[in-house]
Design an enzyme around this catalytic site. Sequence first.
Site, PDB file in Angstrom:
ATOM      1  N   GLU A 156      48.957  18.523   5.461  1.00 46.16           N
ATOM      2  CA  GLU A 156      48.378  18.350   4.109  1.00 46.16           C
ATOM      3  C   GLU A 156      49.031  17.212   3.312  1.00 46.16           C
ATOM      4  OE1 GLU A 156      48.148  22.089   1.959  1.00 46.16           O
ATOM      5  OE2 GLU A 156      46.730  22.911   3.393  1.00 46.16           O
ATOM      6  N   GLU A 184      44.517  26.003   9.604  1.00 44.76           N
ATOM      7  CA  GLU A 184      44.853  26.997   8.571  1.00 44.76           C
ATOM      8  C   GLU A 184      43.541  27.505   8.007  1.00 44.76           C
ATOM      9  OE1 GLU A 184      47.661  26.089   5.462  1.00 44.76           O
ATOM     10  OE2 GLU A 184      48.899  24.914   6.843  1.00 44.76           O
TER      11      GLU A 184
HETATM   12  O1  AHR Z   1      49.565  28.823   4.505  1.00 43.15           O
HETATM   13  C1  AHR Z   1      50.195  28.586   3.293  1.00 43.15           C
HETATM   14  C2  AHR Z   1      50.146  27.127   2.865  1.00 43.15           C
HETATM   15  O2  AHR Z   1      48.825  26.756   2.599  1.00 43.15           O
HETATM   16  C3  AHR Z   1      50.629  26.131   3.877  1.00 43.15           C
HETATM   17  O3  AHR Z   1      51.998  25.975   3.834  1.00 43.15           O
HETATM   18  C4  AHR Z   1      49.949  24.873   3.448  1.00 43.15           C
HETATM   19  O4  AHR Z   1      49.748  23.978   4.507  1.00 43.15           O
HETATM   20  C5  AHR Z   1      48.668  25.352   2.801  1.00 43.15           C
HETATM   21  O5  AHR Z   1      48.420  24.733   1.607  1.00 43.15           O
END
Ligand code: AHR
Length: 541
Positions: free
Chosen positions: A224, A338
């Site tokens: 990210e 994610e």
């Molecule tokens: O999963 C929690 C967080 O969400 C992670 O660290 C990040 O990559 C995302 O924004």
Amino acid sequence: MDPQGSRLRTTPGYSRREFVRKMGMAGLSLAAARAVAGKRARAAFAETPAEPLTAKLKLDPERQLGTIDPNLFGNFIEHLGRCIYGGVYDEGSQLADAEGFRQDVLEAARKLHVTQLRWPGGNFVSGYHWQDAVGPKDVRPARYDLAWFQRETNRFGTDEFIAYCHKLGAEPYICVNVGNGTLDEASRWVEYCNHPGGTYFSDLRKKYGHAEPYRVKYWGVGNEIYGEWQIGHKNAQDYATSAVEFAKVMKWMDPSIQLVACGSGDPDWDRPVLEALVRHVDYISAHHYTVTDELKDYYEILGGVAQMEATIRTSGMVAETVSQKARKSPPVRTAFDEWNILNNWRDGQKRDDPHKFEISYNLRDALWLATALNALERNCRTVRLANLAQLVNDIAVIYTTPTGLLLRTTYFPLELYANRSGPIALDVFVEAPRFETKNFGSPMYLDASATYDEEKRRLALAVVNRRKEGDVVGTVDLAGVRAKPGGRAFLITGSEPDAQNTFENPRAVSTQELTLSAAGSRWEYRFPRHSISWLEFEVEG
Ligand code: AHR
């Protein structure tokens, strides 16, 4: 996800509100209804249900969407709250083995058939220096982690992660630090893990007791980086310039590894990033969280999966286009590394509260998760790797206390899909009544996916009935093929959408097996309100 505020960006450049509105414009598809009866699983509903509605589902083992990559059933452990310390790893606990791994967590995680496990972050990785966390544990430096504002002891590092993957039977997937990390750190991490020996870092691994290389295949090039909440946040051009160099040295160190570029699902980011990286990477990542505190309404939240599916499509389109232009075959694929639903998000209330992400999930969230799994299976040609975020304690399917654990509602659909999906995804036609949303058009109450195992001639149909007021009776049409009698049905539901699992009632929402009386090429099935049904049967022939 921004650790300090209530912002969560699925896409850089838009506010989350704008993004939700834009994606909602896309809407979904079709309409209508009809049918008869089947089997009812739960009687004790909170309110008298409304009359059933009717729907039509058609599936054909020959209408195949593609193969499902086993990597779709990956999970994620991050140094966030109590995910690692007190979750996966709990030195001194009576529930841990001699190496410190929680046995009860491991047993529950094994049942999820986790194919690959992402680590160490997430946001955490952008300030992580892996060399702090190898070698004798008592001399590893403790650091202050600026991603989640917590003390990191470094007692769980690369060797512990690999040992955990081995115990779990999962492929390791390591994301490197492109935030405040260096090229040397990244290539040396690959060397430490994968080089056979005779160099400083491979010999260091040997010195610490691991003679054989770990052969870590999947590596992420940053996390990210597009978000200003990230340590070392960059714009697309700066990330692309730097990521090319990371990718080069990592692949030079071990040409057999597969790399995941940091993507966002927004073409304004993904396109320039991939144009620079197309020759160096195998995947581009995308993330999605449906934030229930923002959407609030039950149907709005469940409709939110449309946004995740839109992100998958956008990521896939950019990857296909750039790959085709570069004549890269196979093309770069999407790593949806994610995804989850965020409920009762306490982020920002107390930045260093170690429990701030210990979210309790309910039946509604389990329905969301099953719908998201349907979306991943439907888009199996695009998404070749995915990671639910996360495994233990923080936004997770497993919750621990010092003396035991609880399986959240979302654990059960994940267990069902990860264990029972066949290798080929089928194109299910659904025609069902719809519900209205402000942001996501008018989705159908029923959301479905199906898989087929050609060898076993076994078909599995997964149907989420999001209608909370009443059942939906579906006519299932198998396009000429016949279901053999003796199939199996699994049902996940609960007394109401708010139902949660607690230590007092740990199976308020869980999986129950029913008899599937269906046979032949056309039959009816009653999908209970707010439920997930999994129908599995062999076909004749
Ligand atoms: O999963 C929690 C967080 O969400 C992670 O660290 C990040 O990559 C995302 O924004």
